[in-house]
Write an enzyme that holds these catalytic residues in place. Sequence first.
Site, PDB file in Angstrom:
ATOM      1  N   SER A 184       5.726   2.275  -2.715  1.00  0.00           N
ATOM      2  CA  SER A 184       4.932   1.880  -3.877  1.00  0.00           C
ATOM      3  C   SER A 184       3.784   2.821  -4.199  1.00  0.00           C
ATOM      4  O   SER A 184       3.408   2.957  -5.355  1.00  0.00           O
ATOM      5  CB  SER A 184       4.389   0.462  -3.676  1.00  0.00           C
ATOM      6  OG  SER A 184       3.704   0.367  -2.456  1.00  0.00           O
ATOM      7  N   HIS A 212      10.344  -1.671  -6.176  1.00  0.00           N
ATOM      8  CA  HIS A 212      10.140  -0.643  -7.202  1.00  0.00           C
ATOM      9  C   HIS A 212      11.434   0.030  -7.654  1.00  0.00           C
ATOM     10  O   HIS A 212      11.409   0.950  -8.468  1.00  0.00           O
ATOM     11  CB  HIS A 212       9.134   0.399  -6.711  1.00  0.00           C
ATOM     12  CG  HIS A 212       7.790  -0.208  -6.488  1.00  0.00           C
ATOM     13  ND1 HIS A 212       6.886  -0.418  -7.501  1.00  0.00           N
ATOM     14  CD2 HIS A 212       7.231  -0.738  -5.365  1.00  0.00           C
ATOM     15  CE1 HIS A 212       5.818  -1.012  -7.015  1.00  0.00           C
ATOM     16  NE2 HIS A 212       5.994  -1.224  -5.730  1.00  0.00           N
ATOM     17  N   LYS A 243       7.883  -6.514 -11.546  1.00  0.00           N
ATOM     18  CA  LYS A 243       7.742  -5.101 -11.890  1.00  0.00           C
ATOM     19  C   LYS A 243       8.701  -4.756 -13.043  1.00  0.00           C
ATOM     20  O   LYS A 243       8.389  -5.084 -14.174  1.00  0.00           O
ATOM     21  CB  LYS A 243       7.919  -4.274 -10.629  1.00  0.00           C
ATOM     22  CG  LYS A 243       6.910  -4.793  -9.561  1.00  0.00           C
ATOM     23  CD  LYS A 243       6.750  -3.967  -8.392  1.00  0.00           C
ATOM     24  CE  LYS A 243       5.998  -4.654  -7.261  1.00  0.00           C
ATOM     25  NZ  LYS A 243       4.705  -5.235  -7.576  1.00  0.00           N
TER      26      LYS A 243
HETATM   27  C1  PLP Z   1       7.050  -2.792  -2.018  1.00  0.00           C
HETATM   28  C2  PLP Z   1       6.430  -4.058  -2.531  1.00  0.00           C
HETATM   29  N1  PLP Z   1       6.855  -5.233  -2.050  1.00  0.00           N
HETATM   30  C3  PLP Z   1       6.331  -6.389  -2.468  1.00  0.00           C
HETATM   31  C4  PLP Z   1       5.338  -6.430  -3.423  1.00  0.00           C
HETATM   32  C5  PLP Z   1       4.747  -7.740  -3.831  1.00  0.00           C
HETATM   33  O1  PLP Z   1       5.372  -8.188  -4.992  1.00  0.00           O
HETATM   34  P1  PLP Z   1       4.665  -9.253  -5.948  1.00  0.00           P
HETATM   35  O2  PLP Z   1       3.726  -8.493  -6.809  1.00  0.00           O
HETATM   36  O3  PLP Z   1       5.790  -9.867  -6.686  1.00  0.00           O
HETATM   37  O4  PLP Z   1       3.957 -10.231  -5.063  1.00  0.00           O
HETATM   38  C6  PLP Z   1       4.868  -5.235  -3.959  1.00  0.00           C
HETATM   39  C7  PLP Z   1       3.836  -5.293  -5.013  1.00  0.00           C
HETATM   40  O5  PLP Z   1       3.048  -4.473  -5.235  1.00  0.00           O
HETATM   41  C8  PLP Z   1       5.423  -4.020  -3.497  1.00  0.00           C
HETATM   42  O6  PLP Z   1       4.977  -2.853  -3.977  1.00  0.00           O
END
Ligand code: PLP
Length: 398
Positions: A184, A212, A243
């Site tokens: 991310s 992502h 996202k």
């Molecule tokens: C790799 C990854 N997993 C999980 C999440 C968490 O997702 P959510 O925003 O739906 O809680 C993010 C969010 O930034 C992320 O980048």
Amino acid sequence: MKHRYEWLETEWKRMREQSLDRAWQTVEPLAEAGGAWICVRGKKLLNLSVNNYLGLAHEQRIVEAGERAARKWGAGGTASRLVLGNYPLYDELEQRLAEWKRREGALVFANGYQANTGVIAALAGRGDVVFSDRLNHASIVDGIILSRAEHVRYRHNDLEHLEFLLQKYQGKRRKWIVTDSIFSMDGDKAPLLALAELRERYGALLMVDEAHAGGVRGEQGQGLCHELGMADQVDVLVGTFSKAFGVYGAYVCADQPVIRHLRSKARSLIYSTALPPAVIGSTLEALTQIETDTWRRQALRENASLFRQMLQEKGFHITDDDTQIIPLAIGENERALQFSQKLLERGIAAVAIRPPTVPDGTARIRFTVMATHTPQELTWAVQELTAIRDELDGRDAL
Ligand SMILES: Cc1ncc(COP(=O)(O)O)c(C=O)c1O
């Protein structure tokens, strides 16, 4: 007596001194621009920092599907799904997700954070070991801590290190390998084919977070594992609707025994109210668009490639990855904040990412491009960035 919150004052002072204090500003997205432009304190800004990669958050069909679902089923989820909160829309979405990912089953969670914490804590436990890439998302880290399994971090994308650790912990009851597919904050990709091989060789289980990559990679947007043709070698696939889907919520796709277990054991699913019908309604429509609107994926890919290439031509140190997350390494926290502020003054919204979100000394501007940006907008942004870099400290500084 000392002031009751003196410790917080001290901590706050420390954060400020290290430029680690955080605040947010109020943002108004401009729907007509597909979210590519926003308004902050009356100033119009090109949005180069959100995860609405395909511009679906403002797509009318998706907004209207949410409205219809709310009118039909009400504003709230009203209970946990296990306590009469399981509306038909949920079943429909899970069925569609399982078909899309070609897996036996799917489960919807409230968000990606809750999916990762709930899933890891339900599937791993004392006596197990979880190998986690050092740059994995915080929700994976927190899930491992909650699970009480042994938490072993391997160096970022370092297969030799991981293999060494797999041998070292051979005697553990179960061995999990967990990784983001696209990281991310770095925008690089995990070596998924090699990880699948290690899973096979060491009898490990593999969990991949496609947060992502979901919606943006793979023929129908299923993610990087599908693009590489190795999704059937992944035990647990996680992704979010927050996202590329442009909505909210998250999902897990896996074989039935895993799904059945999670339904009874994932605490973040059981002890939390079901998502509101509007969210599920919008997500169903977003899934349709993701499956069919290949032009958005194509436009995103072209924009990412163009932006990377233009920055490289201007001498910025940008990696050769092919994803829509494009970090500009800066280093010091204060300098990253300064750069972000200068961008804002010139009409560009791109936030500074600082520790603990990224390792100490690696503060950066995390640019993300969208399918709805135009090449002209991106060209203009690169010109502004170059001007700021030259103004701040000379040509070769970044
Ligand atoms: C790799 C990854 N997993 C999980 C999440 C968490 O997702 P959510 O925003 O739906 O809680 C993010 C969010 O930034 C992320 O980048």
